[in-house]
Design a protein around this motif. Structure first.
Motif, mmCIF file in Angstrom:
data_model
loop_
_atom_site.group_PDB
_atom_site.id
_atom_site.type_symbol
_atom_site.label_atom_id
_atom_site.label_comp_id
_atom_site.label_asym_id
_atom_site.label_seq_id
_atom_site.Cartn_x
_atom_site.Cartn_y
_atom_site.Cartn_z
ATOM 1 N N SER A 126 0.829 -1.203 0.000
ATOM 2 C CA SER A 126 0.000 0.000 0.000
ATOM 3 C C SER A 126 0.864 1.254 0.000
ATOM 4 O O SER A 126 1.965 1.253 0.540
ATOM 5 N N SER A 127 0.338 2.320 -0.586
ATOM 6 C CA SER A 127 1.090 3.579 -0.585
ATOM 7 C C SER A 127 1.280 4.092 0.842
ATOM 8 O O SER A 127 2.279 4.729 1.147
ATOM 9 N N VAL A 128 0.332 3.802 1.707
ATOM 10 C CA VAL A 128 0.460 4.077 3.140
ATOM 11 C C VAL A 128 0.242 2.731 3.833
ATOM 12 O O VAL A 128 -0.881 2.230 3.871
ATOM 13 N N PRO A 129 1.309 2.114 4.346
ATOM 14 C CA PRO A 129 1.200 0.746 4.873
ATOM 15 C C PRO A 129 0.555 0.670 6.259
ATOM 16 O O PRO A 129 1.110 0.117 7.197
ATOM 17 N N VAL A 130 -0.632 1.259 6.367
ATOM 18 C CA VAL A 130 -1.407 1.243 7.601
ATOM 19 C C VAL A 130 -2.847 0.951 7.205
ATOM 20 O O VAL A 130 -3.372 1.581 6.292
ATOM 21 N N VAL A 131 -3.480 -0.008 7.881
ATOM 22 C CA VAL A 131 -4.858 -0.371 7.538
ATOM 23 C C VAL A 131 -5.705 -0.520 8.794
ATOM 24 O O VAL A 131 -5.184 -0.677 9.893
ATOM 25 N N THR A 132 -7.003 -0.519 8.570
ATOM 26 C CA THR A 132 -7.966 -0.831 9.626
ATOM 27 C C THR A 132 -8.566 -2.202 9.302
ATOM 28 O O THR A 132 -8.410 -2.719 8.181
ATOM 29 N N ALA A 133 -9.280 -2.750 10.260
ATOM 30 C CA ALA A 133 -9.963 -4.021 10.012
ATOM 31 C C ALA A 133 -10.969 -3.867 8.874
ATOM 32 O O ALA A 133 -11.135 -4.774 8.053
ATOM 33 N N SER A 134 -11.621 -2.715 8.793
ATOM 34 C CA SER A 134 -12.591 -2.482 7.710
ATOM 35 C C SER A 134 -11.917 -2.476 6.345
ATOM 36 O O SER A 134 -12.488 -2.975 5.364
ATOM 37 N N TYR A 142 -3.378 -1.072 11.938
ATOM 38 C CA TYR A 142 -2.396 -2.150 11.889
ATOM 39 C C TYR A 142 -1.359 -1.807 10.835
ATOM 40 O O TYR A 142 -1.692 -1.243 9.793
ATOM 41 N N TYR A 143 -0.109 -2.176 11.102
ATOM 42 C CA TYR A 143 0.975 -1.886 10.169
ATOM 43 C C TYR A 143 2.038 -2.956 10.326
ATOM 44 O O TYR A 143 2.112 -3.632 11.352
ATOM 45 N N PRO A 144 2.882 -3.154 9.296
ATOM 46 C CA PRO A 144 3.936 -4.164 9.392
ATOM 47 C C PRO A 144 4.845 -3.884 10.587
ATOM 48 O O PRO A 144 5.192 -2.738 10.864
ATOM 49 N N ASN A 145 5.199 -4.925 11.303
ATOM 50 C CA ASN A 145 5.996 -4.807 12.515
ATOM 51 C C ASN A 145 7.380 -4.214 12.254
ATOM 52 O O ASN A 145 8.023 -3.737 13.170
ATOM 53 N N CYS A 146 7.829 -4.196 11.008
ATOM 54 C CA CYS A 146 9.152 -3.674 10.695
ATOM 55 C C CYS A 146 9.168 -2.159 10.611
ATOM 56 O O CYS A 146 10.226 -1.547 10.475
ATOM 57 N N LEU A 204 2.513 -8.156 12.410
ATOM 58 C CA LEU A 204 1.975 -6.803 12.396
ATOM 59 C C LEU A 204 2.077 -6.202 13.791
ATOM 60 O O LEU A 204 2.233 -6.916 14.775
ATOM 61 N N ALA A 205 1.967 -4.897 13.831
ATOM 62 C CA ALA A 205 1.849 -4.170 15.086
ATOM 63 C C ALA A 205 0.545 -3.391 15.017
ATOM 64 O O ALA A 205 -0.030 -3.227 13.945
#
Length: 95
Positions: A38-46, A83-87, A72-73
């Motif tokens: 994703s261009s912004v690697p942050v998502v919601t459950a929705s 949520y976003y990749p833990n890295c 994820l973190a």
């Protein structure tokens, strides 16, 4: 975690695992890859529910399992959770 090599190793581990639940349309690895790409690697459950064709509750359960697995973190954001990749360190982002 240390970047692309860690994401690749994590993806391989997740791909080797069974798809949980009643035949979800996306594997855990595909969820992580979707977030990373994703261009912004942050998502919601929705967000994940929409692309995976599942309920927000089922998506949240899978995202929480990925948090427990270290893939994820999560971070509270207002009334919700992202949520976003833990890295990634959310402290590195600037407004």
């Amino acid at each position: 975690m240390g970047g692309d090599s860690d994401i690749s190793a994590l993806t391989q581990t997740l791909m080797s695992q069974e798809r949980p639940g009643p035949d979800p349309t996306m594997t855990d690895a595909e969820i992580v890859e979707h977030i990373v790409a994703s261009s912004v690697p942050v998502v919601t459950a929705s967000d994940i529910a929409e692309v995976a064709g599942t309920s927000a509750s089922a998506a949240r359960d899978r995202l929480e399992r990925l948090v427990d697995a270290g893939a994820l973190a999560r971070k509270s954001a207002g009334a919700g959770v992202v949520y976003y990749p833990n890295c990634y360190d959310p402290g590195e982002a600037s407004d």
